[in-house]
Design an enzyme around this catalytic site. Structure first.
Site, mmCIF file in Angstrom:
data_model
loop_
_atom_site.group_PDB
_atom_site.id
_atom_site.type_symbol
_atom_site.label_atom_id
_atom_site.label_comp_id
_atom_site.label_asym_id
_atom_site.label_seq_id
_atom_site.Cartn_x
_atom_site.Cartn_y
_atom_site.Cartn_z
ATOM 1 N N ASP A 171 18.558 -29.137 23.617
ATOM 2 C CA ASP A 171 19.344 -27.713 22.882
ATOM 3 C C ASP A 171 18.822 -26.884 22.016
ATOM 4 O O ASP A 171 17.024 -27.099 22.338
ATOM 5 C CB ASP A 171 20.234 -28.405 21.790
ATOM 6 C CG ASP A 171 21.143 -27.725 21.927
ATOM 7 O OD1 ASP A 171 21.615 -26.386 21.088
ATOM 8 O OD2 ASP A 171 22.720 -28.189 22.138
ATOM 9 N N HIS B 30 21.580 -22.008 24.519
ATOM 10 C CA HIS B 30 20.780 -23.241 23.700
ATOM 11 C C HIS B 30 19.605 -23.638 24.345
ATOM 12 O O HIS B 30 19.579 -24.584 24.379
ATOM 13 C CB HIS B 30 21.921 -24.941 23.941
ATOM 14 C CG HIS B 30 23.349 -24.111 23.439
ATOM 15 N ND1 HIS B 30 23.062 -24.859 22.064
ATOM 16 C CD2 HIS B 30 23.891 -23.605 23.656
ATOM 17 C CE1 HIS B 30 24.657 -24.653 21.678
ATOM 18 N NE2 HIS B 30 25.485 -24.143 22.924
ATOM 19 N N GLU C 217 27.700 -21.114 25.517
ATOM 20 C CA GLU C 217 27.826 -20.079 24.522
ATOM 21 C C GLU C 217 26.472 -19.460 24.577
ATOM 22 O O GLU C 217 25.142 -19.989 23.636
ATOM 23 C CB GLU C 217 27.207 -21.283 23.200
ATOM 24 C CG GLU C 217 28.455 -21.843 23.431
ATOM 25 C CD GLU C 217 28.571 -22.842 21.844
ATOM 26 O OE1 GLU C 217 29.544 -22.907 21.382
ATOM 27 O OE2 GLU C 217 27.913 -23.654 21.869
HETATM 28 C C1 ACM Z 1 29.910 -27.098 23.570
HETATM 29 O O1 ACM Z 1 30.613 -27.613 22.767
HETATM 30 N N1 ACM Z 1 28.930 -25.801 23.707
HETATM 31 C C2 ACM Z 1 29.699 -27.133 25.347
#
Ligand code: ACM
Length: 553
Positions: free
Chosen positions: A182, A253, A320
């Site tokens: 991440d 991420h 995201e």
């Molecule tokens: C997530 O909670 N961004 C998969």
């Protein structure tokens, strides 16, 4: 369910018991173990758990003999199904395959009381262990019964991962999804790219609480699993019939990777060489560039990932991914033009499809968060490569869309099974995040809501609880958020439950009394029903409660 007097969790399909009659007695000086072909691994585990806990030496015995635990397989049962019979001074566990035998042994362990969950005996060496006469017939509702641990935001040293694998096995769960990368850290050694862990494996300091909190933990934070650690984790899980699903999160991420290798970022938009590993939380604009350099880099990363993880599914995140940098990037815009794509969402879809095909060519399957469908809404297959699956986290909608587009689905809605979310409305919940989701709420979670048709429901592989660790700095905090709710989740994905509205939570909660004693014996720092213990609170650390609270921006 009155037959379930010892409080089995998850509740089995069928149980017939004669509580007035002792069916068998485990006796350190007498009891033997007969392991049929294919059950040798389960026998090893049984000796290591039950044997150690109850001081049973369990010498090899004759199948079906008195004072013997017999393990065997019978292909007439489902592979994960089992039948446990306790009668006439005999215990027999028959599974469709070794996995079923192991789940049957987990039931046997629960029948023996909380002492069976300790690592060494606490009673005198001549204690014997009575089990009522009974037959248990059982099989799981879903094939995918998972837990995701975010080991990226806060690293979980491998002893914690082994403990969680044991906890999954004790609850008959069979998928451990490790969120390995991440913005805040890269946690898996990749031989070809040592800076991923050398630079990306640690951060200088850490935001304490929600990102709006003024507090910092000024200690550096880091850690990663070497490739041998990963092999060890995968093998340890496999012995317990648990599949480890690795997640390499792309194209968002990914700041830790960009900090290590700046050429992976959108260097024509920002100075990627100045990025460090992120120290705070939220959705990060610094995403991968959609270039050939990036594609080749992650193919090389995945080559090593495939060597380490033998399971079918590889999770590639896809959640995201803000599109601002791609909008501003001449390189990204040129790629959109060259490919004839509609927009940046379609570019993400292309990016994920590339890796979906790449995995497919190697006999594997991609799974990603439901954003992987966003750029493919116009096409019948959702823009995904054949065989790709979707983890539906923004509610059920992504799961439904994926099922309709012919893809398999794992259901894990943040509104229901994000265990970083607080489990009580009280003000002393530690760093309260998200929705209030109590033990009862989780017990009433339905992996297949009624608006799924029968053919859509067939696409649901199962469900998964997700534990994100922005505000969970160590194993005890993870325990607090995960338990006792994982016990309710285990019953939801294993047991053939009635519709959520008619589920008997009081009956389940009654069985939890026995289960808390098991968790105590296992050393799990769960949330007690009456609320957090003083040392489980985090006074003064800002969270982000949802539903009716003033928003923190
Ligand atoms: C997530 O909670 N961004 C998969």
């Amino acid at each position: 369910m009155t037959d379930n007097a010892v409080g089995l969790i998850p509740a089995p399909r069928r149980i017939r018991t004669r509580p007035d009659r002792t069916g068998a007695r485990l006796d350190p000086s007498l009891t033997a173990l007969a392991a049929g072909p294919g059950t040798e691994g389960v026998a090893r585990l049984l000796r290591a758990t039950l044997g150690q806990a109850l001081a049973l030496s369990l010498p090899d015995g004759e199948p079906g003999a008195r004072d013997t635990i017999t393990l065997r397989t019978d292909p007439a049962l489902k592979p994960e199904g089992y039948r446990l019979t306790v009668a006439g001074r005999r215990v027999e566990v028959v599974g469709g395959a070794a996995a079923g035998v192991l789940w049957g042994v987990q039931t046997l362990r629960q029948l023996l009381g909380p002492e069976a969950f300790r690592r060494a005996p606490v009673k005198s060496a001549d204690t014997t262990w009575a089990i009522a006469e009974q037959t248990v017939e059982d099989a799981p509702r879903f094939a995918w019964r998972g837990l995701m641990l975010d080991v990226a935001r806060h690293f979980m040293p491998k002893d914690g991962v082994f403990a969680y694998i044991d906890l999954l096995a004790a609850h008959k769960l069979n998928v451990l999804h490790l969120h390995l990368t991440d913005d805040q850290g890269w946690r898996i050694e990749i031989r070809r790219y040592p800076r991923l862990t050398g630079t990306g494996g640690w951060r200088e300091r850490t935001k304490l609480g929600h990102r709006a909190s003024p507090l910092w933990d000024e200690r550096p934070h880091g850690g990663y699993y070497t490739q041998d650690d990963i092999r060890e984790i995968v093998a340890y899980a496999a012995e317990r019939h648990i599949t480890v699903v690795p997640e390499i999160d792309i194209p968002g991420h990914a700041q830790a990777a960009i900090a290590a290798y700046p050429e992976l970022g959108n260097a024509d938009v920002i100075d990627t060489a100045s990025l460090g590993v992120w120290t705070t939380w939220g959705i990060n604009p610094n995403v991968l560039s959609p270039t050939d350099t990036t594609l080749r880099f992650f193919e090389n990363v995945l080559e090593e990932v495939l060597e380490l993880f033998p399971g079918t599914f590889v999770h590639l995140g896809g959640d995201e991914c803000p599109k601002e940098q791609w909008k501003a990037s001449p390189a990204a815009q040129e790629r959109i033009r060259a490919l004839g794509l509609a927009d940046e969402d379609a570019l993400q879809s292309w990016f994920i499809r590339h890796f979906g095909r790449w995995l497919g060519e190697r006999g594997r399957r991609l799974i990603g968060w439901d954003e992987i469908l966003d750029g493919g809404a116009g096409s019948a297959d959702g823009g995904l490569a054949p065989g790709s699956a979707v983890a539906s986290w923004r509610g059920y909608a992504g799961g439904l869309a994926a099922a309709r587009a012919g893809h398999d689905v794992v259901i894990c809605p943040e509104q229901q099974v994000y265990f970083d979310h607080r489990q009580d409305p009280g003000t002393d919940e530690p760093v309260p995040i998200g929705y209030v989701r109590t033990l009862e709420d989780v017990y009433r979670f339905d992996p297949v809501p009624p608006d799924f048709t029968a053919s859509e429901a067939e696409r649901v592989l199962g469900a998964q609880a997700n534990v994100w660790t922005e505000v969970l700095e160590d194993r005890r905090r993870v325990d607090y958020q995960t338990f006792p709710r994982l016990a309710a989740f285990a019953e939801v994905v294993w047991s053939p439950l009635p519709p959520p509205s008619t589920r008997d939570f009081a009956e389940f909660n009654g069985r939890m009394e026995a289960h808390y004693a098991r968790l105590d014996a296992l050393g799990v720092s769960y949330r007690p029903p009456a609320g957090p213990r003083p040392w489980q609170r985090r006074p003064g650390v800002l969270g982000r409660p949802l539903e009716g609270s003033p928003p923190i921006v």
